[in-house]
Design a protein around this motif. Structure first.
Motif, PDB file in Angstrom:
ATOM      1  N   GLY A  80       0.781  -1.215   0.039  1.00 42.62           N
ATOM      2  CA  GLY A  80      -0.140   0.005   0.106  1.00 42.62           C
ATOM      3  C   GLY A  80       1.022   1.283   0.011  1.00 42.62           C
ATOM      4  N   PRO A  81       1.723   1.596   0.834  1.00 39.07           N
ATOM      5  CA  PRO A  81       2.719   2.596   1.013  1.00 39.07           C
ATOM      6  C   PRO A  81       3.519   2.740  -0.322  1.00 39.07           C
ATOM      7  CG  PRO A  81       2.681   1.603   2.997  1.00 39.07           C
ATOM      8  CD  PRO A  81       1.916   0.625   2.061  1.00 39.07           C
ATOM      9  N   LYS A  82       3.954   1.657  -0.923  1.00 40.38           N
ATOM     10  CA  LYS A  82       4.948   1.677  -1.739  1.00 40.38           C
ATOM     11  C   LYS A  82       4.139   2.289  -3.221  1.00 40.38           C
ATOM     12  CE  LYS A  82       8.105  -1.634  -0.433  1.00 40.38           C
ATOM     13  NZ  LYS A  82       7.672  -1.623   1.156  1.00 40.38           N
ATOM     14  N   VAL A  83       2.943   1.783  -3.223  1.00 38.72           N
ATOM     15  CA  VAL A  83       2.080   2.148  -4.322  1.00 38.72           C
ATOM     16  C   VAL A  83       1.466   3.777  -4.328  1.00 38.72           C
ATOM     17  CG1 VAL A  83      -0.247   1.929  -5.611  1.00 38.72           C
ATOM     18  CG2 VAL A  83       1.180  -0.115  -4.821  1.00 38.72           C
ATOM     19  N   MET A  84       1.249   4.090  -3.221  1.00 39.77           N
ATOM     20  CA  MET A  84       1.194   5.438  -3.015  1.00 39.77           C
ATOM     21  C   MET A  84       2.625   6.523  -3.282  1.00 39.77           C
ATOM     22  SD  MET A  84      -2.104   5.454  -2.468  1.00 39.77           S
ATOM     23  CE  MET A  84      -2.513   7.259  -1.929  1.00 39.77           C
ATOM     24  N   MET A  85       3.679   5.887  -2.869  1.00 39.54           N
ATOM     25  CA  MET A  85       4.910   6.541  -3.269  1.00 39.54           C
ATOM     26  C   MET A  85       4.822   6.515  -4.661  1.00 39.54           C
ATOM     27  SD  MET A  85       7.513   5.787  -0.160  1.00 39.54           S
ATOM     28  CE  MET A  85       7.624   4.071  -0.300  1.00 39.54           C
ATOM     29  N   ILE A  86       4.698   5.707  -5.359  1.00 33.17           N
ATOM     30  CA  ILE A  86       5.061   5.506  -6.619  1.00 33.17           C
ATOM     31  C   ILE A  86       4.055   6.534  -7.596  1.00 33.17           C
ATOM     32  CG2 ILE A  86       4.595   3.833  -9.033  1.00 33.17           C
ATOM     33  CD1 ILE A  86       5.815   1.801  -7.337  1.00 33.17           C
ATOM     34  N   ALA A  87       2.872   6.727  -7.121  1.00 37.25           N
ATOM     35  CA  ALA A  87       1.763   7.469  -7.573  1.00 37.25           C
ATOM     36  C   ALA A  87       2.142   8.938  -7.601  1.00 37.25           C
ATOM     37  CB  ALA A  87       0.477   7.192  -7.085  1.00 37.25           C
ATOM     38  N   GLN A  88       2.758   9.374  -6.247  1.00 34.56           N
ATOM     39  CA  GLN A  88       3.364  10.401  -6.141  1.00 34.56           C
ATOM     40  C   GLN A  88       4.355  10.885  -6.955  1.00 34.56           C
ATOM     41  OE1 GLN A  88       3.864  10.820  -2.084  1.00 34.56           O
ATOM     42  NE2 GLN A  88       1.698  11.005  -1.543  1.00 34.56           N
ATOM     43  N   MET A  89       5.303  10.020  -7.149  1.00 33.98           N
ATOM     44  CA  MET A  89       6.453  10.135  -8.045  1.00 33.98           C
ATOM     45  C   MET A  89       6.161  10.337  -9.216  1.00 33.98           C
ATOM     46  SD  MET A  89       9.542   7.810  -6.575  1.00 33.98           S
ATOM     47  CE  MET A  89       8.721   6.451  -5.900  1.00 33.98           C
ATOM     48  N   LEU A  90       5.054   9.771  -9.765  1.00 37.54           N
ATOM     49  CA  LEU A  90       4.692   9.951 -11.242  1.00 37.54           C
ATOM     50  C   LEU A  90       4.186  11.146 -11.501  1.00 37.54           C
ATOM     51  CD1 LEU A  90       2.999   6.570 -11.862  1.00 37.54           C
ATOM     52  CD2 LEU A  90       5.204   7.376 -13.070  1.00 37.54           C
ATOM     53  N   VAL A  91       3.540  11.865 -10.562  1.00 30.49           N
ATOM     54  CA  VAL A  91       2.770  13.027 -10.424  1.00 30.49           C
ATOM     55  C   VAL A  91       4.161  14.181 -10.774  1.00 30.49           C
ATOM     56  CG1 VAL A  91       1.577  15.048  -9.441  1.00 30.49           C
ATOM     57  CG2 VAL A  91       0.815  12.430  -9.606  1.00 30.49           C
ATOM     58  N   GLU A  92       4.892  14.001  -9.883  1.00 37.17           N
ATOM     59  CA  GLU A  92       6.318  14.676  -9.775  1.00 37.17           C
ATOM     60  C   GLU A  92       7.020  14.657 -11.336  1.00 37.17           C
ATOM     61  OE1 GLU A  92       8.686  15.351  -6.443  1.00 37.17           O
ATOM     62  OE2 GLU A  92       6.901  15.143  -5.075  1.00 37.17           O
ATOM     63  N   MET A  93       7.052  13.329 -11.806  1.00 36.38           N
ATOM     64  CA  MET A  93       7.821  13.259 -12.837  1.00 36.38           C
ATOM     65  C   MET A  93       7.084  14.022 -14.167  1.00 36.38           C
ATOM     66  SD  MET A  93       8.839   9.773 -14.890  1.00 36.38           S
ATOM     67  CE  MET A  93       7.296   9.490 -15.569  1.00 36.38           C
ATOM     68  N   ILE A  94       5.931  13.786 -14.206  1.00 37.73           N
ATOM     69  CA  ILE A  94       4.886  14.555 -15.359  1.00 37.73           C
ATOM     70  C   ILE A  94       5.030  15.942 -15.158  1.00 37.73           C
ATOM     71  CG2 ILE A  94       2.471  14.986 -15.984  1.00 37.73           C
ATOM     72  CD1 ILE A  94       1.865  12.100 -15.163  1.00 37.73           C
ATOM     73  N   ASN A  95       5.081  16.545 -13.854  1.00 38.68           N
ATOM     74  CA  ASN A  95       5.641  18.101 -13.901  1.00 38.68           C
ATOM     75  C   ASN A  95       6.834  18.410 -14.481  1.00 38.68           C
ATOM     76  OD1 ASN A  95       3.055  18.587 -12.730  1.00 38.68           O
ATOM     77  ND2 ASN A  95       3.660  18.149 -10.750  1.00 38.68           N
ATOM     78  N   PHE A  96       7.978  17.543 -14.494  1.00 40.06           N
ATOM     79  CA  PHE A  96       9.500  17.493 -14.881  1.00 40.06           C
ATOM     80  C   PHE A  96       9.262  17.437 -16.334  1.00 40.06           C
ATOM     81  CE2 PHE A  96      13.237  15.330 -15.634  1.00 40.06           C
ATOM     82  CZ  PHE A  96      14.162  16.410 -15.302  1.00 40.06           C
ATOM     83  N   LEU A  97       8.551  16.688 -16.966  1.00 44.66           N
ATOM     84  CA  LEU A  97       8.767  16.324 -18.272  1.00 44.66           C
ATOM     85  C   LEU A  97       8.746  17.684 -19.437  1.00 44.66           C
ATOM     86  CD1 LEU A  97       6.809  13.094 -18.910  1.00 44.66           C
ATOM     87  CD2 LEU A  97       9.185  13.372 -18.891  1.00 44.66           C
ATOM     88  N   PRO A  98       7.901  18.611 -19.220  1.00 46.06           N
ATOM     89  CA  PRO A  98       8.072  19.454 -19.979  1.00 46.06           C
ATOM     90  C   PRO A  98       9.418  20.471 -19.865  1.00 46.06           C
ATOM     91  CG  PRO A  98       6.081  20.204 -18.752  1.00 46.06           C
ATOM     92  CD  PRO A  98       6.864  18.800 -18.152  1.00 46.06           C
TER      93      PRO A  98
END
Length: 122
Positions: free
Chosen positions: A11-29
């Motif tokens: 559970g906590p690992k999946v939530m951390m991965i979801a938060q990291m994906l959101v930050e990575m999407i902000n970094f992509l531009p």
């Protein structure tokens, strides 16, 4: 994702991965701007007399900078090595090397590897 919190192990690992994906999407531009800017500058300096606009040129413009991030620098092309060319070395089919593309590649690799990757990690 809330149902993943039921298990204590995943559970906590999946939530951390979801938060990291959101930050990575902000970094992509930012990442795309560096890749596009360098790719266009490199293509224009290595092939200055190539004035047709094909899908192959677009692919090379974006794939070379992407591979350079992972260590595939292809310095023979940057230096203007014409041993792999079938046509004349006039900047249309074969690259025209020089000191500026080499400096451009070095600056791009340093900026991308050091600054952008550390920014992504931080």
């Amino acid at each position: 994702l809330d149902y993943c919190l039921i298990t204590l192990k995943f559970g906590p690992k999946v939530m951390m991965i979801a938060q990291m994906l959101v930050e990575m999407i902000n970094f992509l531009p930012f990442f795309f701007i560096f890749i596009a800017g360098f790719g266009v500058a490199e293509q224009a300096n290595l092939y200055p007399h190539q004035n047709n606009f094909t899908l192959e040129i677009i692919r090379a413009t974006f794939s070379k900078p992407l591979y350079r991030i992972f260590g595939e620098n292809a310095l023979d092309e940057v230096k203007g090595d014409k041993s792999n060319c079938s046509g004349p070395g006039d900047g249309i089919e074969c690259p025209i090397g020089g000191w500026f593309p080499e400096i451009l590649v070095a600056a791009y690799v340093m900026i991308t590897a050091i600054l952008l990757m550390n920014l992504l990690i931080a």
